[in-house]
Design a protein around this motif. Structure first.
Motif, PDB file in Angstrom:
ATOM      1  N   GLY A   1       4.607 -19.540 129.627  1.00 59.33           N
ATOM      2  CA  GLY A   1       5.387 -18.174 129.419  1.00 59.33           C
ATOM      3  C   GLY A   1       5.074 -17.320 130.657  1.00 59.33           C
ATOM      4  O   GLY A   1       5.367 -16.356 130.647  1.00 59.33           O
TER       5      GLY A   1
ATOM      6  N   GLY B   1       6.476 -17.505 133.468  1.00 62.98           N
ATOM      7  CA  GLY B   1       7.821 -17.658 134.174  1.00 62.98           C
ATOM      8  C   GLY B   1       7.929 -18.555 135.129  1.00 62.98           C
ATOM      9  O   GLY B   1       8.819 -18.581 136.224  1.00 62.98           O
ATOM     10  N   LYS B   2       7.270 -19.723 135.062  1.00 67.63           N
ATOM     11  CA  LYS B   2       7.396 -21.112 136.165  1.00 67.63           C
ATOM     12  C   LYS B   2       8.672 -21.516 136.156  1.00 67.63           C
ATOM     13  O   LYS B   2       9.234 -21.683 137.340  1.00 67.63           O
ATOM     14  CB  LYS B   2       5.910 -22.008 135.856  1.00 67.63           C
ATOM     15  CG  LYS B   2       4.868 -21.408 136.048  1.00 67.63           C
ATOM     16  CD  LYS B   2       3.725 -22.567 135.694  1.00 67.63           C
ATOM     17  CE  LYS B   2       3.538 -23.202 134.307  1.00 67.63           C
ATOM     18  NZ  LYS B   2       3.420 -22.204 133.426  1.00 67.63           N
ATOM     19  N   SER B   3       9.185 -21.907 135.102  1.00 68.27           N
ATOM     20  CA  SER B   3      10.557 -22.207 134.772  1.00 68.27           C
ATOM     21  C   SER B   3      11.455 -21.509 135.378  1.00 68.27           C
ATOM     22  O   SER B   3      12.297 -21.872 136.281  1.00 68.27           O
ATOM     23  CB  SER B   3      10.853 -22.997 133.664  1.00 68.27           C
ATOM     24  OG  SER B   3      10.036 -23.939 133.239  1.00 68.27           O
ATOM     25  N   THR B   4      11.382 -20.313 134.998  1.00 65.32           N
ATOM     26  CA  THR B   4      12.381 -19.102 135.447  1.00 65.32           C
ATOM     27  C   THR B   4      12.301 -18.991 136.954  1.00 65.32           C
ATOM     28  O   THR B   4      13.439 -18.927 137.500  1.00 65.32           O
ATOM     29  CB  THR B   4      12.039 -17.839 134.778  1.00 65.32           C
ATOM     30  OG1 THR B   4      11.930 -18.065 133.282  1.00 65.32           O
ATOM     31  CG2 THR B   4      12.642 -16.583 135.136  1.00 65.32           C
TER      32      THR B   4
HETATM   33  P1  ADP Z   1       6.736 -21.144 131.853  1.00 67.77           P
HETATM   34  O1  ADP Z   1       7.602 -22.314 132.743  1.00 67.77           O
HETATM   35  O2  ADP Z   1       5.676 -20.789 132.858  1.00 67.77           O
HETATM   36  O3  ADP Z   1       5.986 -21.660 130.511  1.00 67.77           O
HETATM   37  P2  ADP Z   1       9.114 -19.755 131.616  1.00 67.77           P
HETATM   38  O4  ADP Z   1       9.804 -19.535 132.743  1.00 67.77           O
HETATM   39  O5  ADP Z   1       9.715 -20.926 130.720  1.00 67.77           O
HETATM   40  O6  ADP Z   1       7.597 -19.737 131.511  1.00 67.77           O
HETATM   41  O7  ADP Z   1       9.338 -18.421 130.225  1.00 67.77           O
HETATM   42  C1  ADP Z   1       8.884 -17.422 130.775  1.00 67.77           C
HETATM   43  C2  ADP Z   1       9.198 -16.332 129.606  1.00 67.77           C
HETATM   44  O8  ADP Z   1      10.549 -16.182 129.367  1.00 67.77           O
HETATM   45  C3  ADP Z   1       8.940 -16.828 128.196  1.00 67.77           C
HETATM   46  O9  ADP Z   1       8.581 -15.938 127.277  1.00 67.77           O
HETATM   47  C4  ADP Z   1      10.135 -17.631 127.792  1.00 67.77           C
HETATM   48  O10 ADP Z   1      10.349 -17.533 126.200  1.00 67.77           O
HETATM   49  C5  ADP Z   1      11.119 -16.410 128.296  1.00 67.77           C
HETATM   50  N1  ADP Z   1      12.441 -17.221 128.518  1.00 67.77           N
HETATM   51  C6  ADP Z   1      12.520 -18.261 129.342  1.00 67.77           C
HETATM   52  N2  ADP Z   1      13.918 -18.451 129.613  1.00 67.77           N
HETATM   53  C7  ADP Z   1      14.612 -17.818 128.587  1.00 67.77           C
HETATM   54  C8  ADP Z   1      16.136 -17.644 128.067  1.00 67.77           C
HETATM   55  N3  ADP Z   1      17.105 -18.242 128.655  1.00 67.77           N
HETATM   56  N4  ADP Z   1      16.351 -16.506 127.136  1.00 67.77           N
HETATM   57  C9  ADP Z   1      15.195 -15.723 126.778  1.00 67.77           C
HETATM   58  N5  ADP Z   1      13.976 -15.879 126.868  1.00 67.77           N
HETATM   59  C10 ADP Z   1      13.610 -16.815 128.048  1.00 67.77           C
END
Ligand code: ADP
Ligand code: ADP
Length: 204
Positions: free
Chosen positions: A37, A39-42
């Motif tokens: 959570g 934001g790595k994927s983001t």
């Molecule tokens: P990580 O890859 O580090 O686990 P993410 O980038 O997946 O983190 O997510 C970071 C935060 O953004 C999390 O709280 C996630 O729920 C939220 N999030 C990610 N993508 C979306 C989206 N498309 N819509 C709403 N919230 C999102």
């Protein structure tokens, strides 16, 4: 190779990625860590051009409007999405051919123990095999930037090492490689670690 300055993202007012600075250099393998959570994927999706940041600057700028997510490459980028996202109607070999713009990649498939599965479609192989095929697809055009989201998450120790060896080889031939991972084996073999903190949650 890639430079991010103060890049940040929120979804509906909830921070998904705190402002981050990141510089990727040719020949370097960088691991992005941080709690689930954070934001790595983001961050990887923004770097690849599939998400638009709320603020900050990216050089070179990803193409806008956003690249269709199923293309999984732009310019000179190989991308392994967390979702893997192979074309289901194409064989593994044809998934690579599409990314490369022509046939090839047999050696990569062999190196990832997928040679005997080249003529299968993604639905006919295991999740681990799909993930390795996505790694092969990201590398097959020898891009100068490689971004991979948890590329060993479905691999055993031995296969994880195969994946890492190829990502390292990409760096050795001069690519900049950015990997999000929790895997200690990935972190220990990276040149550099960038750690994201979980976004602060509003009090209450
Ligand atoms: P990580 O890859 O580090 O686990 P993410 O980038 O997946 O983190 O997510 C970071 C935060 O953004 C999390 O709280 C996630 O729920 C939220 N999030 C990610 N993508 C979306 C989206 N498309 N819509 C709403 N919230 C999102
Ligand atoms: P992995 O260790 O990669 O997760 P599995 O234990 O899931 O592999 O699968 C073992 C073997 O079964 C693999 O060689 C794979 O090709 C085959 N297999 C797995 N899932 C499927 C499927 N849905 N269709 C056909 N073959 C499959």
């Amino acid at each position: 190779m890639l430079s991010l300055r103060g890049v940040r993202k929120s979804y509906g007012g909830t921070p998904a990625l705190r402002p981050v600075d990141l510089d990727l250099v040719a020949g370097e393998l960088v691991v992005l860590t941080g709690p689930s959570g954070s934001g790595k994927s983001t961050l990887l999706m923004i770097a690849g051009g599939w998400e638009t940041p709320d603020g900050g600057e990216i050089v070179p700028r990803p193409p806008l409007p956003e690249v269709p997510v199923d293309r999984m490459s732009w310019r000179d980028l190989g991308f392994v999405p967390q979702s893997i996202s192979l074309f289901e109607e194409l064989t593994l070999a044809d998934n690579l051919a599409l990314a490369r713009g022509g046939p090839g990649g047999a050696e990569l498939l062999e190196a990832l123990e997928l040679g005997h599965l080249a003529a299968r479609r993604p639905g006919e192989v295991s999740r681990g095999e799909q993930q390795r095929a996505a790694v092969a697809r990201a590398l097959v055009a020898a891009p100068s930037l490689v971004i991979a989201d948890e590329p060993t998450s479905h691999q055993d120790h031995r296969r994880a090492r195969l994946v890492l060896d190829l990502l390292r080889a990409a760096a050795v031939r001069g690519a900049a490689v950015l990997i999000a991972s929790h895997d200690a084996a990935v972190v220990s073999r990276a040149d550099r670690e960038i750690r994201l903190d979980a976004p602060a949650v509003a009090p209450g």
